[in-house]
Design an enzyme around this catalytic site. Structure first.
Site, mmCIF file in Angstrom:
data_model
loop_
_atom_site.group_PDB
_atom_site.id
_atom_site.type_symbol
_atom_site.label_atom_id
_atom_site.label_comp_id
_atom_site.label_asym_id
_atom_site.label_seq_id
_atom_site.Cartn_x
_atom_site.Cartn_y
_atom_site.Cartn_z
ATOM 1 N N CYS A 141 -6.137 2.810 1.491
ATOM 2 C CA CYS A 141 -5.290 1.813 0.838
ATOM 3 C C CYS A 141 -5.470 0.410 1.425
ATOM 4 O O CYS A 141 -5.043 -0.571 0.822
ATOM 5 C CB CYS A 141 -3.836 2.239 0.921
ATOM 6 N N HIS A 162 3.324 -3.792 0.590
ATOM 7 C CA HIS A 162 2.500 -2.632 0.242
ATOM 8 C C HIS A 162 3.375 -1.644 -0.541
ATOM 9 O O HIS A 162 3.006 -1.214 -1.621
ATOM 10 C CB HIS A 162 1.947 -1.993 1.511
ATOM 11 N N HIS A 187 -0.399 3.220 -7.422
ATOM 12 C CA HIS A 187 -1.197 2.860 -6.250
ATOM 13 C C HIS A 187 -2.674 2.925 -6.630
ATOM 14 O O HIS A 187 -3.238 4.007 -6.752
ATOM 15 C CB HIS A 187 -0.887 3.823 -5.103
#
Lengths: 409, 86
Positions: free
Chosen positions: A163, A301, A335
């Protein structure tokens, strides 16, 4: 050290191809998440939602180049082309040695790997193996494919930190230009969806499982009813350039990157740590030579996991207090994994230039444990001068970028 | 299979694999210069032919002599005849 600016951007997102649909969908508060019946057929998988890319034509890319590309390289190539077009850069800029590439993915093409082993294990033979299989599986597949099709002769690197991938890619590109090693860098990330991603989060009890029949209501960053990550796919690319180069050729400067930090958190390979996140953001501020009070907005995030959102909120609160606006785009996009840092940075640059703040989609009731920061619930018109963007990855890899509205001084 | 059936199967298999136009599938077409294939494509061409005709040709030295689409036609026709006489 040279100043580094953004002069081009490109997006292939779960909303579709291009910057326009990407940002307009964010502004309109659209969810890119859908339910996938295929996922419901996988035994043991409890999360059946994802954000998939639709509406692209891979045949825009000539077969000679496409044959070594899986979907993620196709996404990255289309996004790179858009970024180059926006920056008004041509083939000569790519082939002259001044252009580099920093584009990563979480892993190589899982679908291609799956197909290879399906064939090998069912036949016990490699006789049907095509020549280009490995080029889709290798870790630097996307960066290599982009460099091939664009004729790029400068540095090509492929950061891979799940990520944090594209946040790091942008940061490394920024440093290369700042140090004078390249004049231009195509930076970002890309990933193609595979149930492996959802399954990984599901097995860790960190995937969203309660909204399979209401996909647009998940993920829910910072919300008390959030129940985990929703995996998506796509690619985000930013064209970074030295300020000197941009000024010399009269480029339209979209914003400036003024700080970057990435740190390792060795406390746990899966769980985030507040002190490490705070340290990462502080180091990015140090790199930018600014104080926390100069940050006008934090792009979190915030993937919508129980633990991650709380820990990030605590770190933001400790560093910036409770009055700096914070939002996450995971509620819109899910995501997008290795693409998330770049796609979210693109949205951040657009917000800076349009003078608006996009709220966190699906944040309806703030979790008490996340109430220590200033959340955004509605689209706001406001001036942002300087913002910080976070991405944190499994493996304990944290990263933060500081982006500023470009001021010609 | 007749020779024409073999030629048709070769052509359709290569058209599909390499996204070639039917009107370009002329016997005299040079694989590299006219059909714009390259060394990676030749590796896959062997895989495609082996799958289409259910034979093994990868180790055949005469593959190295192939230059045109017509060369492929003749190679496969001869190979099929050779196998049928065994």
């Amino acid at each position: 050290m040279r100043r580094v600016v953004i002069t081009g951007m490109g997006a292939v997102s779960p909303y579709g191809k291009g910057l326009d649909i990407f940002f307009e969908s964010l502004i309109e508060g659209k969810s890119a998440i859908t339910s996938l019946s295929d996922l419901a057929d996988i035994k043991g998988l409890r999360s059946w939602v994802a954000g998939l890319v639709n509406g692209i034509d891979p045949k825009e890319i000539p077969r000679k180049y496409r044959r070594s590309m899986s979907s993620m390289s196709i996404y990255a190539t289309l996004a790179c082309r858009e970024a180059l077009d926006q920056a008004c850069l041509n083939e000569e800029h790519c082939t002259g040695g001044q252009m580099g590439v920093a584009i990563g993915s979480t892993i190589g093409s899982t679908l291609t790997t799956q197909e290879f082993f399906n064939n090998l294990l069912s036949t016990g033979s490699l006789e049907q193996m095509k020549s280009t299989v490995f080029f889709k599986i290798m870790n630097h597949s996307c960066a290599a494919n982009v460099s091939q099709i664009l004729g790029i002769t400068g540095r090509t690197l492929s950061p891979s930190a799940a990520c944090s991938t594209s946040c790091q890619a942008i940061g490394f590109g920024y440093e290369m230009i700042a140090f004078g090693k390249q004049d231009f860098m195509l930076c970002g990330g890309t990933d193609e969806y595979h149930p492996l991603f959802t399954g990984t989060f599901d097995i860790l009890n960190a995937a969203s499982v309660k909204f399979n029949d209401q996909p647009s209501r998940t993920p829910r960053p910072f919300d008390r009813d959030r129940d985990g990550v929703v995996c998506s796919e796509g690619s985000g690319i930013l064209l970074l350039e030295s300020l000197d180069s941009a000024k010399k050729r009269g480029a339209n400067i979209l914003s400036e990157i003024i700080g970057f930090a990435t740190v390792s958190d060795p406390s746990n390979i899966a769980n985030p740590d507040m002190a490490s996140i705070k340290r990462c953001m502080q180091l990015a501020l140090n790199d930018a030579n600014i104080k926390p009070e100069e940050i006008d907005y934090v792009n979190a995030h915030a993937t919508s996991t129980k633990q991650g959102d709380i820990v990030e909120g605590e770190a933001i609160s400790e560093l910036f207090g409770d009055d700096t606006p914070v939002s996450s785009f995971k509620g819109h996009l899910g995501h997008t994994m290795a693409a998330s840092g770049a796609l979210e940075s693109i949205a951040l640059v657009e917000m800076i230039n349009r003078g608006c703040l996009i709220p966190t989609l699906n944040l309806e009731n703030i979790d008490d444990a996340c109430s220590n920061i200033r959340h955004i619930f509605e689209l706001q018109t406001t001036s942002i001068k300087t913002a910080i963007k976070n991405n944190f990855a499994l493996g304990g890899i944290n990263s933060s970028l500081v982006i500023r509205r470009y001021i010609d001084d | 299979m007749t020779d024409q059936q073999i030629i048709d199967l070769i052509n359709t298999s290569l058209e599909e694999e390499f996204e070639l136009e039917k009107e370009d599938m002329k016997p005299e077409a040079l694989l590299f210069d006219d059909l714009e294939l390259d060394s990676l494509d030749i590796v896959d061409l062997v895989v495609v032919l082996e799958k289409a005709f259910q034979f093994k040709i990868r180790e055949e030295d005469s593959i190295q002599e192939i230059r045109t689409l017509g060369d492929i036609h003749r190679f496969v026709i001869n190979k099929k005849k050779e196998l049928n006489t065994l």
